[in-house]
Design an enzyme around this catalytic site. Structure first.
Site, mmCIF file in Angstrom:
data_model
loop_
_atom_site.group_PDB
_atom_site.id
_atom_site.type_symbol
_atom_site.label_atom_id
_atom_site.label_comp_id
_atom_site.label_asym_id
_atom_site.label_seq_id
_atom_site.Cartn_x
_atom_site.Cartn_y
_atom_site.Cartn_z
ATOM 1 N N GLU A 149 -8.948 -14.763 -3.125
ATOM 2 C CA GLU A 149 -8.023 -13.778 -3.683
ATOM 3 C C GLU A 149 -7.172 -13.184 -2.566
ATOM 4 O O GLU A 149 -7.685 -12.835 -1.513
ATOM 5 C CB GLU A 149 -8.825 -12.679 -4.395
ATOM 6 C CG GLU A 149 -7.978 -11.585 -4.998
ATOM 7 C CD GLU A 149 -6.918 -12.137 -5.940
ATOM 8 O OE1 GLU A 149 -7.262 -12.838 -6.892
ATOM 9 O OE2 GLU A 149 -5.720 -11.874 -5.704
ATOM 10 N N LYS A 152 -3.489 -7.231 -2.552
ATOM 11 C CA LYS A 152 -3.547 -6.114 -1.599
ATOM 12 C C LYS A 152 -3.961 -4.864 -2.364
ATOM 13 O O LYS A 152 -3.367 -4.571 -3.410
ATOM 14 C CB LYS A 152 -2.151 -5.852 -0.978
ATOM 15 C CG LYS A 152 -1.554 -7.013 -0.241
ATOM 16 C CD LYS A 152 -0.209 -6.646 0.373
ATOM 17 C CE LYS A 152 0.924 -6.509 -0.648
ATOM 18 N NZ LYS A 152 1.281 -7.746 -1.370
ATOM 19 N N GLY A 258 -7.745 -1.147 8.930
ATOM 20 C CA GLY A 258 -9.067 -0.875 8.362
ATOM 21 C C GLY A 258 -9.191 -1.592 7.040
ATOM 22 O O GLY A 258 -8.616 -2.662 6.852
ATOM 23 N N CYS A 261 -11.343 -5.647 4.105
ATOM 24 C CA CYS A 261 -11.151 -7.085 4.346
ATOM 25 C C CYS A 261 -10.916 -7.445 5.811
ATOM 26 O O CYS A 261 -11.722 -8.175 6.384
ATOM 27 C CB CYS A 261 -9.993 -7.596 3.497
ATOM 28 S SG CYS A 261 -10.406 -7.570 1.747
ATOM 29 N N LYS A 321 -5.070 2.917 3.986
ATOM 30 C CA LYS A 321 -3.613 2.769 3.858
ATOM 31 C C LYS A 321 -3.187 3.535 2.620
ATOM 32 O O LYS A 321 -4.042 4.018 1.860
ATOM 33 C CB LYS A 321 -3.216 1.298 3.770
ATOM 34 C CG LYS A 321 -3.702 0.596 2.520
ATOM 35 C CD LYS A 321 -3.115 -0.795 2.447
ATOM 36 C CE LYS A 321 -3.592 -1.506 1.206
ATOM 37 N NZ LYS A 321 -3.016 -2.819 1.035
ATOM 38 N N ARG A 328 -13.038 2.330 3.414
ATOM 39 C CA ARG A 328 -13.894 1.426 4.185
ATOM 40 C C ARG A 328 -13.200 1.074 5.507
ATOM 41 O O ARG A 328 -12.058 0.648 5.503
ATOM 42 C CB ARG A 328 -14.204 0.165 3.371
ATOM 43 C CG ARG A 328 -15.151 0.457 2.206
ATOM 44 C CD ARG A 328 -15.463 -0.767 1.379
ATOM 45 N NE ARG A 328 -14.416 -1.077 0.430
ATOM 46 C CZ ARG A 328 -14.514 -2.032 -0.506
ATOM 47 N NH1 ARG A 328 -15.610 -2.762 -0.600
ATOM 48 N NH2 ARG A 328 -13.523 -2.255 -1.347
HETATM 49 N N1 LIG Z 1 -10.759 -5.446 -1.812
HETATM 50 C C1 LIG Z 1 -9.811 -6.308 -1.519
HETATM 51 O O1 LIG Z 1 -8.647 -5.948 -1.277
HETATM 52 C C2 LIG Z 1 -10.102 -7.786 -1.500
HETATM 53 C C3 LIG Z 1 -9.029 -8.698 -1.469
HETATM 54 C C4 LIG Z 1 -9.329 -10.050 -1.449
HETATM 55 C C5 LIG Z 1 -10.649 -10.491 -1.428
HETATM 56 N N2 LIG Z 1 -11.654 -9.588 -1.429
HETATM 57 C C6 LIG Z 1 -13.030 -10.086 -1.431
HETATM 58 O O2 LIG Z 1 -13.563 -9.998 -2.764
HETATM 59 C C7 LIG Z 1 -14.939 -9.682 -2.733
HETATM 60 C C8 LIG Z 1 -15.185 -8.406 -3.509
HETATM 61 O O3 LIG Z 1 -14.497 -7.349 -2.851
HETATM 62 P P1 LIG Z 1 -14.330 -5.908 -3.530
HETATM 63 O O4 LIG Z 1 -13.462 -5.107 -2.629
HETATM 64 O O5 LIG Z 1 -13.951 -6.070 -4.970
HETATM 65 O O6 LIG Z 1 -15.839 -5.388 -3.436
HETATM 66 P P2 LIG Z 1 -16.468 -4.086 -4.085
HETATM 67 O O7 LIG Z 1 -17.519 -3.643 -3.168
HETATM 68 O O8 LIG Z 1 -15.393 -3.137 -4.508
HETATM 69 O O9 LIG Z 1 -17.147 -4.635 -5.436
HETATM 70 C C9 LIG Z 1 -18.198 -5.543 -5.466
HETATM 71 C C10 LIG Z 1 -18.977 -5.320 -6.757
HETATM 72 O O10 LIG Z 1 -20.003 -6.309 -6.877
HETATM 73 C C11 LIG Z 1 -21.114 -5.715 -7.494
HETATM 74 N N3 LIG Z 1 -22.309 -6.529 -7.246
HETATM 75 C C12 LIG Z 1 -23.019 -6.680 -6.099
HETATM 76 N N4 LIG Z 1 -24.041 -7.530 -6.290
HETATM 77 C C13 LIG Z 1 -23.974 -7.932 -7.583
HETATM 78 C C14 LIG Z 1 -24.758 -8.815 -8.394
HETATM 79 N N5 LIG Z 1 -25.821 -9.467 -7.864
HETATM 80 N N6 LIG Z 1 -24.409 -9.003 -9.669
HETATM 81 C C15 LIG Z 1 -23.354 -8.340 -10.190
HETATM 82 N N7 LIG Z 1 -22.571 -7.496 -9.493
HETATM 83 C C16 LIG Z 1 -22.885 -7.292 -8.203
HETATM 84 C C17 LIG Z 1 -21.176 -4.343 -6.866
HETATM 85 O O11 LIG Z 1 -21.949 -3.452 -7.650
HETATM 86 C C18 LIG Z 1 -19.685 -3.972 -6.823
HETATM 87 O O12 LIG Z 1 -19.290 -3.273 -7.993
HETATM 88 C C19 LIG Z 1 -15.316 -9.592 -1.236
HETATM 89 O O13 LIG Z 1 -15.798 -10.835 -0.813
HETATM 90 C C20 LIG Z 1 -13.990 -9.289 -0.573
HETATM 91 O O14 LIG Z 1 -13.955 -9.736 0.757
HETATM 92 C C21 LIG Z 1 -11.423 -8.244 -1.489
#
Ligand SMILES: NC(=O)c1ccc[n+]([C@@H]2O[C@H](COP(=O)([O-])OP(=O)(O)OC[C@H]3O[C@@H](n4cnc5c(N)ncnc54)[C@H](O)[C@@H]3O)[C@@H](O)[C@H]2O)c1
Length: 432
Positions: A149, A152, A258, A261, A321, A328
Protein backbone atom coordinates in the site's frame (compact mmCIF):
# COMPACT_ATOMS: atom_id res chain seq x y z
CA UNK A 1 -16.86 -9.24 -4.69
CA UNK A 2 -16.78 -10.52 -1.10
CA UNK A 3 -13.68 -9.20 0.61
CA UNK A 4 -12.25 -9.56 4.12
CA UNK A 5 -9.73 -7.03 5.42
CA UNK A 6 -7.94 -8.25 8.54
CA UNK A 7 -6.52 -5.41 10.63
CA UNK A 8 -8.58 -2.23 10.82
CA UNK A 9 -5.93 0.43 11.35
CA UNK A 10 -4.96 3.35 9.11
CA UNK A 11 -4.55 1.04 6.12
CA UNK A 12 -7.21 -1.61 6.74
CA UNK A 13 -9.99 0.83 7.56
CA UNK A 14 -9.30 3.09 4.59
CA UNK A 15 -9.05 0.16 2.20
CA UNK A 16 -12.14 -1.56 3.62
CA UNK A 17 -14.20 1.62 3.24
CA UNK A 18 -12.72 2.31 -0.21
CA UNK A 19 -13.47 -1.18 -1.55
CA UNK A 20 -17.03 -0.97 -0.17
CA UNK A 21 -17.47 2.41 -1.84
CA UNK A 22 -16.85 0.70 -5.21
CA UNK A 23 -19.69 -1.72 -4.50
CA UNK A 24 -17.87 -4.67 -2.93
CA UNK A 25 -19.15 -6.35 0.21
CA UNK A 26 -16.41 -5.90 2.79
CA UNK A 27 -15.99 -7.22 6.29
CA UNK A 28 -13.22 -5.65 8.36
CA UNK A 29 -11.89 -7.84 11.16
CA UNK A 30 -9.72 -6.75 14.07
CA UNK A 31 -8.74 -8.30 17.39
CA UNK A 32 -9.12 -4.93 19.13
CA UNK A 33 -12.61 -5.30 20.59
CA UNK A 34 -12.88 -1.65 21.63
CA UNK A 35 -12.00 -0.47 18.13
CA UNK A 36 -14.56 -2.79 16.52
CA UNK A 37 -17.28 -1.70 18.92
CA UNK A 38 -16.59 1.96 18.17
CA UNK A 39 -16.60 1.31 14.43
CA UNK A 40 -19.92 -0.52 14.70
CA UNK A 41 -21.30 2.69 16.23
CA UNK A 42 -19.73 4.56 13.27
CA UNK A 43 -17.15 6.20 15.54
CA UNK A 44 -13.89 6.54 13.62
CA UNK A 45 -10.90 5.76 15.86
CA UNK A 46 -8.39 7.81 13.81
CA UNK A 47 -8.39 11.24 12.20
CA UNK A 48 -8.22 10.91 8.43
CA UNK A 49 -9.85 13.49 6.15
CA UNK A 50 -12.87 12.15 4.26
CA UNK A 51 -12.90 8.76 5.99
CA UNK A 52 -15.91 9.19 8.25
CA UNK A 53 -18.56 9.79 5.55
CA UNK A 54 -17.22 6.83 3.58
CA UNK A 55 -17.48 4.49 6.57
CA UNK A 56 -20.90 5.78 7.64
CA UNK A 57 -22.40 5.58 4.15
CA UNK A 58 -21.16 2.12 3.31
CA UNK A 59 -22.09 0.77 6.70
CA UNK A 60 -25.61 2.18 6.32
CA UNK A 61 -25.90 0.60 2.88
CA UNK A 62 -24.85 -2.80 4.21
CA UNK A 63 -21.63 -3.11 2.24
CA UNK A 64 -19.24 -2.56 5.15
CA UNK A 65 -19.28 -4.39 8.47
CA UNK A 66 -16.92 -4.89 11.40
CA UNK A 67 -16.17 -7.98 13.45
CA UNK A 68 -13.71 -9.39 15.96
CA UNK A 69 -14.28 -12.87 14.50
CA UNK A 70 -11.42 -13.10 12.00
CA UNK A 71 -12.27 -16.71 11.07
CA UNK A 72 -15.86 -15.87 10.17
CA UNK A 73 -14.71 -12.91 8.08
CA UNK A 74 -12.34 -15.23 6.19
CA UNK A 75 -15.07 -17.81 5.56
CA UNK A 76 -17.43 -15.20 4.09
CA UNK A 77 -14.86 -13.92 1.59
CA UNK A 78 -13.24 -14.77 -1.74
CA UNK A 79 -10.35 -12.34 -1.27
CA UNK A 80 -8.67 -11.86 2.12
CA UNK A 81 -6.30 -8.95 2.77
CA UNK A 82 -3.84 -9.09 5.65
CA UNK A 83 -3.43 -5.47 6.82
CA UNK A 84 -2.17 -5.88 10.38
CA UNK A 85 0.77 -4.01 11.88
CA UNK A 86 4.40 -5.05 11.28
CA UNK A 87 6.26 -3.18 14.04
CA UNK A 88 10.05 -3.30 14.31
CA UNK A 89 11.59 -6.15 16.27
CA UNK A 90 14.56 -5.53 18.58
CA UNK A 91 17.06 -5.81 15.70
CA UNK A 92 15.01 -3.51 13.45
CA UNK A 93 13.57 -6.33 11.33
CA UNK A 94 9.80 -6.40 10.82
CA UNK A 95 7.96 -8.39 13.47
CA UNK A 96 5.73 -10.81 11.57
CA UNK A 97 3.90 -12.23 14.60
CA UNK A 98 0.58 -10.59 13.68
CA UNK A 99 0.85 -11.41 9.97
CA UNK A 100 1.58 -15.08 10.65
CA UNK A 101 -1.14 -15.30 13.31
CA UNK A 102 -3.63 -14.11 10.71
CA UNK A 103 -2.23 -16.58 8.15
CA UNK A 104 -2.80 -19.38 10.68
CA UNK A 105 -6.42 -18.27 11.16
CA UNK A 106 -6.93 -18.06 7.40
CA UNK A 107 -5.63 -21.63 7.05
CA UNK A 108 -8.05 -22.86 9.70
CA UNK A 109 -11.00 -21.18 7.97
CA UNK A 110 -10.17 -21.94 4.31
CA UNK A 111 -13.66 -23.25 3.51
CA UNK A 112 -13.18 -22.75 -0.27
CA UNK A 113 -10.44 -21.53 -2.64
CA UNK A 114 -9.51 -17.91 -1.92
CA UNK A 115 -6.98 -15.29 -2.88
CA UNK A 116 -4.90 -14.26 0.15
CA UNK A 117 -3.16 -10.91 -0.19
CA UNK A 118 -0.49 -9.37 2.03
CA UNK A 119 -1.25 -5.66 2.26
CA UNK A 120 0.96 -5.03 5.30
CA UNK A 121 4.49 -3.87 4.53
CA UNK A 122 6.49 -7.08 4.87
CA UNK A 123 10.07 -8.07 4.10
CA UNK A 124 10.82 -9.98 0.96
CA UNK A 125 10.12 -13.66 1.52
CA UNK A 126 7.15 -13.10 3.84
CA UNK A 127 4.58 -14.29 1.30
CA UNK A 128 6.29 -17.67 1.34
CA UNK A 129 6.04 -17.76 5.15
CA UNK A 130 2.35 -16.87 4.85
CA UNK A 131 1.92 -19.64 2.29
CA UNK A 132 3.56 -22.16 4.64
CA UNK A 133 1.48 -21.03 7.63
CA UNK A 134 -1.77 -21.41 5.68
CA UNK A 135 -0.75 -24.69 4.08
CA UNK A 136 0.05 -26.13 7.50
CA UNK A 137 -3.66 -25.82 8.34
CA UNK A 138 -5.50 -26.73 5.13
CA UNK A 139 -5.40 -28.86 2.00
CA UNK A 140 -7.78 -26.53 0.15
CA UNK A 141 -5.90 -24.81 -2.66
CA UNK A 142 -5.45 -21.02 -2.39
CA UNK A 143 -3.73 -18.24 -4.29
CA UNK A 144 -1.26 -15.82 -2.81
CA UNK A 145 -0.55 -12.21 -3.78
CA UNK A 146 1.39 -9.22 -2.48
CA UNK A 147 -0.23 -5.80 -2.74
CA UNK A 148 1.84 -3.17 -0.94
CA UNK A 149 0.00 0.00 0.00
CA UNK A 150 1.30 3.46 -0.92
CA UNK A 151 -1.32 5.69 0.73
CA UNK A 152 -0.17 8.69 2.74
CA UNK A 153 -1.72 9.39 6.10
CA UNK A 154 -3.57 12.69 5.90
CA UNK A 155 -4.53 11.98 2.27
CA UNK A 156 -5.21 8.27 2.66
CA UNK A 157 -8.75 8.19 1.27
CA UNK A 158 -7.81 10.17 -1.81
CA UNK A 159 -4.67 8.07 -2.35
CA UNK A 160 -6.60 4.83 -2.03
CA UNK A 161 -9.48 5.90 -4.26
CA UNK A 162 -7.20 7.43 -6.92
CA UNK A 163 -3.86 5.63 -6.68
CA UNK A 164 -0.85 6.71 -8.80
CA UNK A 165 -0.24 3.03 -9.38
CA UNK A 166 -1.24 -0.32 -7.97
CA UNK A 167 1.53 -2.84 -7.42
CA UNK A 168 0.51 -6.50 -7.44
CA UNK A 169 2.84 -9.43 -6.93
CA UNK A 170 1.16 -12.62 -8.17
CA UNK A 171 2.18 -16.15 -9.03
CA UNK A 172 -1.07 -17.40 -10.59
CA UNK A 173 -3.46 -16.35 -13.34
CA UNK A 174 -6.38 -16.74 -10.91
CA UNK A 175 -4.91 -14.23 -8.43
CA UNK A 176 -4.12 -11.83 -11.25
CA UNK A 177 -7.67 -12.03 -12.67
CA UNK A 178 -9.37 -11.58 -9.29
CA UNK A 179 -7.22 -8.59 -8.29
CA UNK A 180 -7.49 -6.96 -11.71
CA UNK A 181 -11.27 -7.11 -11.40
CA UNK A 182 -11.14 -5.71 -7.86
CA UNK A 183 -8.84 -2.81 -8.70
CA UNK A 184 -9.87 -1.78 -12.21
CA UNK A 185 -12.57 0.62 -10.94
CA UNK A 186 -9.80 2.57 -9.15
CA UNK A 187 -7.70 3.23 -12.26
CA UNK A 188 -10.27 4.31 -14.83
CA UNK A 189 -8.19 7.40 -15.59
CA UNK A 190 -5.40 5.16 -16.86
CA UNK A 191 -2.99 4.93 -13.96
CA UNK A 192 -1.18 1.59 -14.16
CA UNK A 193 -1.75 -1.69 -12.40
CA UNK A 194 1.77 -3.13 -12.28
CA UNK A 195 1.84 -6.91 -12.11
CA UNK A 196 5.12 -8.49 -11.08
CA UNK A 197 6.38 -11.47 -9.11
CA UNK A 198 5.81 -11.48 -5.36
CA UNK A 199 9.40 -10.78 -4.18
CA UNK A 200 9.60 -7.77 -6.53
CA UNK A 201 6.35 -6.36 -5.13
CA UNK A 202 7.62 -6.84 -1.58
CA UNK A 203 10.90 -5.06 -2.37
CA UNK A 204 9.12 -2.24 -4.29
CA UNK A 205 7.35 -1.02 -1.16
CA UNK A 206 10.53 -0.77 0.89
CA UNK A 207 12.47 0.75 -1.99
CA UNK A 208 9.84 3.49 -2.41
CA UNK A 209 9.82 4.40 1.28
CA UNK A 210 13.61 4.21 1.50
CA UNK A 211 14.01 6.63 -1.40
CA UNK A 212 11.57 9.11 0.12
CA UNK A 213 13.20 8.86 3.55
CA UNK A 214 16.66 9.34 2.02
CA UNK A 215 15.45 12.42 0.16
CA UNK A 216 14.22 14.04 3.35
CA UNK A 217 17.39 13.12 5.25
CA UNK A 218 19.52 14.56 2.46
CA UNK A 219 17.63 17.86 2.48
CA UNK A 220 18.00 18.03 6.25
CA UNK A 221 21.76 17.61 5.89
CA UNK A 222 21.83 20.34 3.24
CA UNK A 223 19.94 22.52 5.73
CA UNK A 224 22.63 22.02 8.38
CA UNK A 225 25.26 22.88 5.78
CA UNK A 226 23.35 26.00 4.70
CA UNK A 227 23.27 27.27 8.29
CA UNK A 228 27.02 26.85 8.59
CA UNK A 229 27.86 28.65 5.33
CA UNK A 230 25.20 31.36 5.29
CA UNK A 231 23.06 29.86 2.50
CA UNK A 232 19.27 29.55 2.45
CA UNK A 233 17.95 26.02 2.11
CA UNK A 234 14.62 27.25 0.72
CA UNK A 235 16.43 28.79 -2.24
CA UNK A 236 18.48 25.63 -2.64
CA UNK A 237 15.26 23.58 -2.53
CA UNK A 238 13.71 25.64 -5.32
CA UNK A 239 16.97 25.56 -7.24
CA UNK A 240 17.23 21.78 -7.26
CA UNK A 241 13.51 20.96 -7.33
CA UNK A 242 12.97 22.65 -10.68
CA UNK A 243 15.26 20.07 -12.29
CA UNK A 244 12.70 17.59 -13.70
CA UNK A 245 15.06 14.71 -12.92
CA UNK A 246 14.80 15.67 -9.23
CA UNK A 247 11.27 17.10 -8.92
CA UNK A 248 9.73 19.36 -6.28
CA UNK A 249 8.02 16.93 -3.93
CA UNK A 250 9.53 15.79 -0.65
CA UNK A 251 12.27 18.40 -0.52
CA UNK A 252 11.16 20.32 2.56
CA UNK A 253 13.65 20.22 5.41
CA UNK A 254 12.21 19.81 8.90
CA UNK A 255 12.62 18.14 12.29
CA UNK A 256 13.29 14.66 10.83
CA UNK A 257 10.79 12.23 9.35
CA UNK A 258 8.53 10.22 11.64
CA UNK A 259 5.32 8.27 11.34
CA UNK A 260 4.53 4.60 11.32
CA UNK A 261 6.31 3.80 8.05
CA UNK A 262 9.60 5.51 7.13
CA UNK A 263 11.47 4.86 10.39
CA UNK A 264 10.45 1.22 10.68
CA UNK A 265 10.70 0.45 6.97
CA UNK A 266 14.21 1.92 6.68
CA UNK A 267 15.27 -0.15 9.71
CA UNK A 268 13.62 -3.28 8.30
CA UNK A 269 15.27 -2.89 4.90
CA UNK A 270 18.66 -2.47 6.59
CA UNK A 271 17.95 -5.67 8.56
CA UNK A 272 17.00 -7.55 5.38
CA UNK A 273 20.16 -6.28 3.69
CA UNK A 274 22.28 -7.55 6.59
CA UNK A 275 20.50 -10.91 6.62
CA UNK A 276 21.01 -11.60 2.91
CA UNK A 277 24.49 -10.06 2.59
CA UNK A 278 23.44 -6.99 0.61
CA UNK A 279 24.38 -4.20 3.00
CA UNK A 280 22.16 -1.12 2.76
CA UNK A 281 24.78 1.24 4.17
CA UNK A 282 23.27 4.36 2.58
CA UNK A 283 20.10 3.67 4.53
CA UNK A 284 21.96 2.93 7.77
CA UNK A 285 23.30 6.49 7.49
CA UNK A 286 19.87 7.91 6.59
CA UNK A 287 18.46 6.40 9.77
CA UNK A 288 21.28 7.79 11.95
CA UNK A 289 21.07 11.24 10.32
CA UNK A 290 17.33 11.34 10.88
CA UNK A 291 17.65 10.50 14.56
CA UNK A 292 20.19 13.32 14.89
CA UNK A 293 17.86 15.75 13.11
CA UNK A 294 15.06 15.08 15.59
CA UNK A 295 17.25 16.53 18.34
CA UNK A 296 17.88 19.80 16.47
CA UNK A 297 14.79 21.81 17.57
CA UNK A 298 15.45 21.30 21.29
CA UNK A 299 19.13 22.17 20.79
CA UNK A 300 18.11 25.40 19.07
CA UNK A 301 15.82 26.32 21.98
CA UNK A 302 18.54 25.60 24.50
CA UNK A 303 20.98 27.75 22.58
CA UNK A 304 18.54 30.64 22.19
CA UNK A 305 17.60 30.61 25.88
CA UNK A 306 21.08 29.90 27.24
CA UNK A 307 19.78 26.74 28.97
CA UNK A 308 16.49 24.98 29.59
CA UNK A 309 16.19 24.73 33.37
CA UNK A 310 13.11 26.57 34.62
CA UNK A 311 12.13 27.81 31.15
CA UNK A 312 8.58 27.59 29.82
CA UNK A 313 8.41 26.23 26.27
CA UNK A 314 5.31 26.07 24.07
CA UNK A 315 5.00 23.45 21.33
CA UNK A 316 2.72 23.88 18.33
CA UNK A 317 2.24 20.59 16.50
CA UNK A 318 2.69 17.06 17.82
CA UNK A 319 1.56 14.83 14.95
CA UNK A 320 4.40 13.56 12.75
CA UNK A 321 2.92 15.60 9.91
CA UNK A 322 -0.15 17.71 9.19
CA UNK A 323 -3.62 16.22 8.57
CA UNK A 324 -3.17 13.25 10.88
CA UNK A 325 -3.39 12.49 14.59
CA UNK A 326 -0.62 9.90 14.29
CA UNK A 327 2.33 10.53 16.64
CA UNK A 328 4.24 7.31 16.01
CA UNK A 329 7.96 8.20 15.85
CA UNK A 330 7.06 11.91 15.68
CA UNK A 331 9.84 14.45 16.25
CA UNK A 332 7.66 15.87 19.05
CA UNK A 333 8.40 12.79 21.17
CA UNK A 334 12.15 13.45 21.02
CA UNK A 335 11.83 17.23 21.39
CA UNK A 336 9.48 17.14 24.39
CA UNK A 337 11.65 14.54 26.15
CA UNK A 338 14.79 16.62 25.61
CA UNK A 339 13.09 19.79 26.89
CA UNK A 340 11.76 18.03 29.99
CA UNK A 341 15.09 16.40 30.69
CA UNK A 342 16.73 19.82 30.48
CA UNK A 343 14.34 21.04 33.17
CA UNK A 344 11.90 23.05 31.02
CA UNK A 345 8.13 23.20 31.55
CA UNK A 346 6.31 22.28 28.36
CA UNK A 347 2.85 23.26 27.12
CA UNK A 348 1.57 21.58 23.97
CA UNK A 349 -1.04 22.18 21.27
CA UNK A 350 -2.10 20.17 18.24
CA UNK A 351 -5.36 20.48 16.29
CA UNK A 352 -5.93 16.71 16.14
CA UNK A 353 -3.34 14.77 18.14
CA UNK A 354 -4.18 15.82 21.71
CA UNK A 355 -5.65 12.43 22.70
CA UNK A 356 -2.59 10.69 21.30
CA UNK A 357 -0.36 13.19 23.12
CA UNK A 358 -2.02 12.43 26.45
CA UNK A 359 -1.24 8.75 25.93
CA UNK A 360 2.43 9.59 25.31
CA UNK A 361 3.10 12.39 27.78
CA UNK A 362 0.48 11.91 30.51
CA UNK A 363 0.86 14.54 33.22
CA UNK A 364 4.41 15.50 32.23
CA UNK A 365 3.25 18.40 30.02
CA UNK A 366 0.37 20.90 30.05
CA UNK A 367 -2.26 20.84 27.29
CA UNK A 368 -4.13 23.77 25.75
CA UNK A 369 -7.08 23.76 23.38
CA UNK A 370 -6.21 27.03 21.63
CA UNK A 371 -2.72 27.50 20.29
CA UNK A 372 -2.14 31.03 21.60
CA UNK A 373 -2.96 29.87 25.15
CA UNK A 374 0.31 27.89 25.01
CA UNK A 375 2.23 31.17 24.63
CA UNK A 376 1.09 32.67 27.95
CA UNK A 377 4.35 33.35 29.84
CA UNK A 378 6.41 31.21 27.42
CA UNK A 379 10.14 31.73 26.97
CA UNK A 380 10.06 30.07 23.56
CA UNK A 381 7.72 28.62 20.95
CA UNK A 382 8.68 25.56 18.90
CA UNK A 383 6.67 24.76 15.76
CA UNK A 384 6.95 21.07 14.89
CA UNK A 385 4.04 20.25 12.54
CA UNK A 386 3.12 22.11 9.35
CA UNK A 387 -0.61 22.45 10.14
CA UNK A 388 -2.24 25.01 7.85
CA UNK A 389 -3.76 26.85 10.78
CA UNK A 390 -0.23 27.62 12.07
CA UNK A 391 0.85 29.34 8.86
CA UNK A 392 -0.54 32.73 9.79
CA UNK A 393 1.20 34.12 12.85
CA UNK A 394 -0.32 36.94 14.92
CA UNK A 395 2.89 38.79 15.84
CA UNK A 396 1.29 41.33 18.21
CA UNK A 397 -0.70 38.74 20.10
CA UNK A 398 2.26 36.38 20.43
CA UNK A 399 4.58 39.15 21.61
CA UNK A 400 2.09 40.31 24.20
CA UNK A 401 1.69 36.79 25.59
CA UNK A 402 5.28 35.54 25.57
CA UNK A 403 7.78 36.31 28.30
CA UNK A 404 10.56 36.15 25.72
CA UNK A 405 9.94 36.43 21.97
CA UNK A 406 11.90 33.33 20.91
CA UNK A 407 10.55 31.16 18.06
CA UNK A 408 12.13 27.96 16.73
CA UNK A 409 10.26 27.08 13.57
CA UNK A 410 11.17 23.52 12.52
CA UNK A 411 8.90 23.71 9.44
CA UNK A 412 10.07 27.02 7.97
CA UNK A 413 6.51 28.39 8.03
CA UNK A 414 7.43 32.02 8.70
CA UNK A 415 9.56 34.62 6.95
CA UNK A 416 12.77 35.25 8.91
CA UNK A 417 12.88 38.96 7.98
CA UNK A 418 9.30 39.61 9.11
CA UNK A 419 9.81 37.71 12.35
CA UNK A 420 12.87 39.82 13.14
CA UNK A 421 11.05 43.02 12.14
CA UNK A 422 8.44 42.19 14.77
CA UNK A 423 11.12 41.73 17.39
CA UNK A 424 11.34 37.94 17.51
CA UNK A 425 14.53 35.96 17.99
CA UNK A 426 13.76 33.55 15.21
CA UNK A 427 15.47 30.35 14.14
CA UNK A 428 14.33 27.84 11.54
CA UNK A 429 15.88 24.98 9.56
CA UNK A 430 18.66 25.84 7.14
CA UNK A 431 17.99 29.58 6.89
CA UNK A 432 20.59 31.06 9.21
N1 LIG B 1 -0.07 3.83 8.11
C1 LIG B 1 0.36 4.02 6.88
O1 LIG B 1 0.43 5.16 6.38
C2 LIG B 1 0.77 2.85 6.02
C3 LIG B 1 0.95 3.05 4.64
C4 LIG B 1 1.32 1.95 3.88
C5 LIG B 1 1.54 0.71 4.46
N2 LIG B 1 1.38 0.57 5.80
C6 LIG B 1 1.59 -0.76 6.38
O2 LIG B 1 0.31 -1.38 6.62
C7 LIG B 1 0.36 -2.17 7.79
C8 LIG B 1 -0.69 -1.68 8.77
O3 LIG B 1 -0.36 -0.35 9.15
P1 LIG B 1 -1.39 0.56 9.98
O4 LIG B 1 -0.77 1.91 10.08
O5 LIG B 1 -2.76 0.42 9.40
O6 LIG B 1 -1.33 -0.18 11.39
P2 LIG B 1 -2.23 0.07 12.67
O7 LIG B 1 -1.39 -0.21 13.83
O8 LIG B 1 -2.95 1.38 12.56
O9 LIG B 1 -3.36 -1.07 12.55
C9 LIG B 1 -3.10 -2.44 12.61
C10 LIG B 1 -4.35 -3.14 13.12
O10 LIG B 1 -4.16 -4.55 13.10
C11 LIG B 1 -4.83 -5.11 14.19
N3 LIG B 1 -4.31 -6.46 14.46
C12 LIG B 1 -3.12 -6.82 14.99
N4 LIG B 1 -3.03 -8.16 15.05
C13 LIG B 1 -4.18 -8.65 14.54
C14 LIG B 1 -4.70 -9.97 14.33
N5 LIG B 1 -3.95 -11.06 14.66
N6 LIG B 1 -5.90 -10.12 13.78
C15 LIG B 1 -6.64 -9.03 13.47
N7 LIG B 1 -6.23 -7.76 13.63
C16 LIG B 1 -5.01 -7.58 14.17
C17 LIG B 1 -4.55 -4.13 15.31
O11 LIG B 1 -5.48 -4.28 16.37
C18 LIG B 1 -4.70 -2.79 14.56
O12 LIG B 1 -6.03 -2.30 14.64
C19 LIG B 1 1.81 -2.06 8.32
O13 LIG B 1 2.55 -3.13 7.81
C20 LIG B 1 2.29 -0.76 7.72
O14 LIG B 1 3.68 -0.74 7.56
C21 LIG B 1 0.98 1.59 6.60
Amino acid sequence: MNVAVVGTGYVGLVMGAGLAEMGNVVVCADVDRGKVERLRRSEIPIYEPGLEPLVVRNQAEGRLSFTTDVGEAVEQSDIVFIAVGTPPDEDGSADLTHVLAVADTIGRHMNRTKVVVTKSTVPVGTAEKVRAAIAARTTTPFHLASNPEFLKEGAAVQDFMKPDRIVLGVHSAEAEAALRELYEPFVRSGNPILFMDIPSAEVTKYAANAMLAARIALMNQFAVLCEKVGADVDDVRRGVGTDPRIGKAFLFPGPGYGGSCFPKDVKALCATGRAVGAQQDILETVEAANERQKRVPAQKVERALGGLAGRAVAIWGLAFKAQTDDMREAAALVVVDALLQGGARVTVHDPKAMDEARRHFGERVAYVEHRYDALQGADALVVLTEWQEYRVFDFERARALMRRPVVVDARNLYEPARMRQHGFTYDSIGRA
